[in-house]
Design a protein around this motif. Structure first.
Motif, PDB file in Angstrom:
ATOM      1  N   ASP A  65      52.402  -6.473   5.634  1.00  0.00           N
ATOM      2  CA  ASP A  65      53.865  -6.427   5.633  1.00  0.00           C
ATOM      3  C   ASP A  65      54.403  -7.860   5.716  1.00  0.00           C
ATOM      4  N   VAL A  66      54.548  -8.482   4.556  1.00  0.00           N
ATOM      5  CA  VAL A  66      55.037  -9.865   4.486  1.00  0.00           C
ATOM      6  C   VAL A  66      56.287  -9.880   3.610  1.00  0.00           C
ATOM      7  N   LYS A  67      57.328 -10.534   4.105  1.00  0.00           N
ATOM      8  CA  LYS A  67      58.603 -10.581   3.399  1.00  0.00           C
ATOM      9  C   LYS A  67      58.787 -11.937   2.730  1.00  0.00           C
ATOM     10  N   ILE A  68      59.119 -11.914   1.441  1.00  0.00           N
ATOM     11  CA  ILE A  68      59.434 -13.131   0.686  1.00  0.00           C
ATOM     12  C   ILE A  68      60.947 -13.303   0.644  1.00  0.00           C
ATOM     13  N   HIS A  69      61.414 -14.478   1.049  1.00  0.00           N
ATOM     14  CA  HIS A  69      62.837 -14.820   0.969  1.00  0.00           C
ATOM     15  C   HIS A  69      63.008 -15.936  -0.056  1.00  0.00           C
ATOM     16  N   THR A  70      64.047 -15.878  -0.855  1.00  0.00           N
ATOM     17  CA  THR A  70      64.378 -16.978  -1.766  1.00  0.00           C
ATOM     18  C   THR A  70      65.758 -17.506  -1.411  1.00  0.00           C
ATOM     19  N   THR A  71      65.894 -18.819  -1.463  1.00  0.00           N
ATOM     20  CA  THR A  71      67.162 -19.429  -1.081  1.00  0.00           C
ATOM     21  C   THR A  71      67.289 -20.814  -1.701  1.00  0.00           C
ATOM     22  N   LEU A  72      68.512 -21.288  -1.833  1.00  0.00           N
ATOM     23  CA  LEU A  72      68.776 -22.670  -2.212  1.00  0.00           C
ATOM     24  C   LEU A  72      69.160 -23.499  -0.988  1.00  0.00           C
ATOM     25  N   ASP A  73      69.170 -22.850   0.180  1.00  0.00           N
ATOM     26  CA  ASP A  73      69.545 -23.519   1.436  1.00  0.00           C
ATOM     27  C   ASP A  73      68.274 -23.975   2.154  1.00  0.00           C
ATOM     28  N   ARG A  74      67.938 -25.243   2.001  1.00  0.00           N
ATOM     29  CA  ARG A  74      66.700 -25.760   2.579  1.00  0.00           C
ATOM     30  C   ARG A  74      66.678 -25.636   4.098  1.00  0.00           C
ATOM     31  N   LYS A  75      67.792 -25.877   4.731  1.00  0.00           N
ATOM     32  CA  LYS A  75      67.828 -25.821   6.192  1.00  0.00           C
ATOM     33  C   LYS A  75      67.574 -24.411   6.701  1.00  0.00           C
ATOM     34  N   LEU A  76      68.066 -23.424   5.996  1.00  0.00           N
ATOM     35  CA  LEU A  76      67.808 -22.035   6.371  1.00  0.00           C
ATOM     36  C   LEU A  76      66.315 -21.727   6.271  1.00  0.00           C
ATOM     37  N   ALA A  77      65.698 -22.226   5.221  1.00  0.00           N
ATOM     38  CA  ALA A  77      64.265 -21.991   5.028  1.00  0.00           C
ATOM     39  C   ALA A  77      63.431 -22.690   6.097  1.00  0.00           C
ATOM     40  N   LEU A  78      63.837 -23.892   6.499  1.00  0.00           N
ATOM     41  CA  LEU A  78      63.045 -24.680   7.451  1.00  0.00           C
ATOM     42  C   LEU A  78      63.186 -24.226   8.892  1.00  0.00           C
TER      43      LEU A  78
END
Length: 460
Positions: A65-78
């Motif tokens: 159960d692994v969730k992939i997120h995609t974003t253009l917001d680097r700070k959110l990802a980090l």
């Protein structure tokens, strides 16, 4: 019990991302991942959406159960990431086309990480990686940074020297492919071979011993002239001179062909430039075909065609490095890391590419010892060029860039080299804000880019 892991991948829209997923899936039992965040820039948004959906399909085809997120917001990802991987290309493949075609238009080598093009890739990439490091200090200060953005060695050096971030490991697929090819050549499992690598990224040598500790490098050299050499797809196979390898008692990496067989490599590159297009143009077609495959809603595994990209197995090396740090496995991996005496011919505080054991505290280098006379000289020149290139990237100083160009062995110094450098500055203006003052001054000289394709790419 350790918590589940959050991974942030900068450059998530890369065509290599499915290989990264495959590597994590293979290692889930030792690296329990909770979520993976793919982050890219606006230019890469469409590719990231495609590859993000495919990555989720790959995980959905497993019991995990692994969730992939995609974003253009680097700070959110980090935010609160445990590991950050970097695989981005500033300016996309069009920037690489410019890096290759402008030097070739003047009869110089055009290559992604070597010569003039490699230096300009560093100029574009290093300021971005330093911004990422600053975000990591605020958002995930305990995270490890696993870099395979090229030029990997220079980028890793900048992270440590100017970013003041020691929790970093730089990776390259070239040692991985050498081990795979040589194991096949010898007919021996690679686990039964003992390797020692030394040098800098894309400019290293290695020795090989058998499981009894007996040096078999010369035997392997004999075999390599009969069998597959394990070259990456992006390097033209101009054979090394066998007597040179016997003299040094080491095996150079594939990229040494640009230095040991410069005449032949340049001739081949110029032929491609004039006919089928440079390697970047060829890769752009391969990448287009890959993303057409990735769009298939039934595709939930890494396609075989990905191996046609020159950087195959980068991502698998990254997954093993992360698993080794997380589980304190002390796995033997070739990495770019601080020298700390592994190669006494270079300063202890500079970054080298060497065999190391990777555990919870990072890399513990295997000492290689002094290099032979010729290789020592080559390596010291290359490290000086790297340090000047990094300094120029950080400061935006034109004169420092010119110094780096002048001592690069693949650039014939003089007026033509200066013209090549000036055209590259004009062509990459958008991605070189630290060089703004120098570029503004160059624009007053009304410099015209010689290569017609690049001139069209740069048109308003």
């Amino acid at each position: 019990m350790k918590k589940k892991v959050k991974i942030a991948t900068i450059g998530g829209g890369s065509s290599y991302t499915p290989e990264l997923m495959e590597g994590f899936i293979k290692r889930y039992d030792e690296l329990p991942i909770k979520e993976i965040w793919l982050v890219d820039v606006e230019e890469g948004k469409d590719k990231q959406e495609i590859v993000g959906k495919m990555a989720q399909r790959m995980w959905d085809a497993t019991p995990y159960d692994v969730k992939i997120h995609t974003t253009l917001d680097r700070k959110l990802a980090l935010k609160d990431a445990d590991f950050v991987t970097t695989q981005f290309r500033v300016g996309q493949l069009n920037a690489r086309i410019k890096d290759e075609r402008i030097p070739f238009s003047y009869g110089f080598l055009g290559q992604e990480t070597n010569g003039a093009g490699g230096m300009f890739k560093a100029f574009r990439t290093i300021p971005v990686i330093l911004d990422i490091v600053e975000d990591m200090k605020a958002l995930c200060p305990k995270a490890w940074l696993i870099n395979f953005a090229n030029p990997s060695g220079m980028v890793t050096e900048a992270i440590i020297r100017y970013g003041k971030w020691d929790k970093v490991v730089g990776l390259c697929n070239v040692p991985v492919m050498a081990k795979m090819g040589e194991s096949e050549t010898l007919g021996v499992p690679k686990e039964d071979l003992i390797y020692k690598f030394a040098g800098v990224n894309h400019f290293h040598w290695h020795k090989v011993a058998n499981k009894d500790g007996e040096d078999i490098t010369l035997d392997l050299i004999d075999k390599l002239y009969e069998e597959n050499s394990g070259l990456p797809k992006n390097i033209f196979d101009a054979d090394f001179y066998k007597e040179q390898l016997i003299q040094m008692k080491m095996i150079p990496c594939g990229y040494h062909r640009y230095y040991y067989r410069a005449e032949e490599m340049l001739k081949h590159g110029l032929e491609e430039y004039a006919t089928v297009g440079t390697r970047a143009q060829q890769v752009k077609q391969i990448e287009h075909e890959l993303f057409e495959l990735y769009k298939d809603p039934e595709l939930d595994y890494k396609p075989k065609q990905l191996e046609e990209r020159g950087g195959a197995y980068y991502s698998d090396a990254a997954c093993e490095t992360i698993a080794s740090i997380y589980g304190n496995k002390n796995t033997e991996i070739v990495v770019s890391t601080k020298n700390d005496g592994a190669i006494p011919d270079l300063p202890a505080d500079c970054v080298v590419e060497v065999t190391a054991y990777i555990g919870a505290q990072g890399a513990r280098n295997v000492a290689f010892g002094e290099l032979p006379t010729a290789e020592k000289g080559w390596l010291q020149v290359m490290k000086a060029m790297e340090l000047l290139t990094i300094e120029a990237a950080v400061t935006g100083d034109y004169a420092t860039a010119l110094q780096a160009f002048t001592i690069n062995p693949l650039i014939q110094s003089g007026d033509t080299a200066k013209q090549v450098m000036n055209e590259l500055f004009i062509a990459h203006e958008r991605y070189l804000p630290r060089f703004k003052a120098a570029i503004d001054e160059l624009k007053t000289e009304n410099i015209v880019i010689k290569d017609e394709l690049v001139r069209e790419m740069c048109a308003p």
